[in-house]
Scaffold this motif. Structure first.
Motif, PDB file in Angstrom:
ATOM      1  N   MET A 102       0.833  -1.214   0.000  1.00 17.40           N
ATOM      2  CA  MET A 102       0.000   0.000   0.000  1.00 17.40           C
ATOM      3  C   MET A 102       0.862   1.257   0.000  1.00 17.40           C
ATOM      4  SD  MET A 102      -3.277  -0.845   2.427  1.00 17.40           S
ATOM      5  CE  MET A 102      -2.457  -1.778   3.710  1.00 17.40           C
ATOM      6  N   PHE A 106       0.903   4.071  -3.063  1.00 20.29           N
ATOM      7  CA  PHE A 106       0.296   5.364  -2.746  1.00 20.29           C
ATOM      8  C   PHE A 106       0.682   6.472  -3.724  1.00 20.29           C
ATOM      9  CE2 PHE A 106      -0.192   9.300  -0.187  1.00 20.29           C
ATOM     10  CZ  PHE A 106      -1.572   9.272  -0.113  1.00 20.29           C
ATOM     11  N   ASN A 109      -1.822   6.841  -6.356  1.00 13.62           N
ATOM     12  CA  ASN A 109      -3.038   7.534  -5.935  1.00 13.62           C
ATOM     13  C   ASN A 109      -2.839   9.045  -5.942  1.00 13.62           C
ATOM     14  OD1 ASN A 109      -4.960   5.317  -5.121  1.00 13.62           O
ATOM     15  ND2 ASN A 109      -3.184   4.760  -3.920  1.00 13.62           N
ATOM     16  N   ARG A 130      -8.190  10.490   0.462  1.00 17.07           N
ATOM     17  CA  ARG A 130      -7.451   9.285   0.076  1.00 17.07           C
ATOM     18  C   ARG A 130      -6.301   9.033   1.030  1.00 17.07           C
ATOM     19  NH1 ARG A 130      -6.758   4.785  -0.261  1.00 17.07           N
ATOM     20  NH2 ARG A 130      -5.719   3.681  -1.912  1.00 17.07           N
ATOM     21  N   THR A 131      -5.649  10.099   1.475  1.00 10.92           N
ATOM     22  CA  THR A 131      -4.561   9.953   2.443  1.00 10.92           C
ATOM     23  C   THR A 131      -5.102   9.422   3.771  1.00 10.92           C
ATOM     24  OG1 THR A 131      -3.326  11.735   1.375  1.00 10.92           O
ATOM     25  CG2 THR A 131      -2.697  11.178   3.646  1.00 10.92           C
ATOM     26  N   GLN A 134      -5.805   5.802   3.371  1.00  6.78           N
ATOM     27  CA  GLN A 134      -4.553   5.056   3.314  1.00  6.78           C
ATOM     28  C   GLN A 134      -4.004   4.840   4.719  1.00  6.78           C
ATOM     29  OE1 GLN A 134      -3.729   3.979   0.393  1.00  6.78           O
ATOM     30  NE2 GLN A 134      -1.679   3.203   0.612  1.00  6.78           N
ATOM     31  N   VAL A 138      -3.304   1.133   6.168  1.00  9.58           N
ATOM     32  CA  VAL A 138      -1.956   0.751   6.587  1.00  9.58           C
ATOM     33  C   VAL A 138      -1.934   0.482   8.102  1.00  9.58           C
ATOM     34  CG1 VAL A 138       0.454   1.525   6.790  1.00  9.58           C
ATOM     35  CG2 VAL A 138      -0.807   1.898   4.664  1.00  9.58           C
TER      36      VAL A 138
END
Length: 148
Positions: A102, A106, A109, A130-131, A134, A138
């Protein structure tokens, strides 16, 4: 948003199954493994299916070679990792590998958000949300890798 829903719903259903007496799913740790595995089955399959595949190929940063091969490879890794999460003996290693995957993916993304791309006919998730997603994904992998 579908991956987050898969993670949450899969974890909740697995936890309920554990509470109902399925001993392999007793506790939050096994439930998280099921939720994360479900999420990666969902995202891994997307690497091979129609419009989603085309969108994922487009997301690969232009500087990287052979985007279709990279999407296929990451899809295979996601599916193998999902299976690994469901096997107690390999779950920690699978979660660590998926967490690293991931992190490695990233930048795609970020690139997709900056380029205003679409995925499945919808705009990709903006960079801020999105962050945050993520970080959740994670962190879930880290809990499985280093948890009880």
């Amino acid at each position: 948003m579908a991956p987050l829903i898969a993670l949450v719903v899969g974890t909740a259903l697995a936890r309920l199954a554990g509470l109902a007496g399925i001993t392999a799913l007793e506790g939050w740790h096994p439930a998280l493994r099921v939720g994360l595995a479900l999420m990666f089955v969902l995202t891994g399959v997307a690497h091979f299916v129609g419009q989603r595949r085309a969108g994922l190929i487009a997301m690969v940063p232009p500087a990287l070679p052979r985007p279709a091969l990279l999407v296929t490879l990451t899809g295979v890794l996601e599916l193998v990792g999902a299976v690994g999460l469901l096997v107690p003996a390999t779950a920690r290693l699978a979660a660590a590998g998926l967490g690293l995957l991931m992190l490695a993916m990233f930048p795609a993304n970020v690139s997709a958000a900056r380029r205003g791309l679409t995925l499945g006919g919808k705009p990709v998730t903006p960079l801020g949300p999105r962050t945050a997603l993520q970080i959740v994904f994670v962190a879930t992998a880290a809990v499985i890798s280093f948890g009880p």
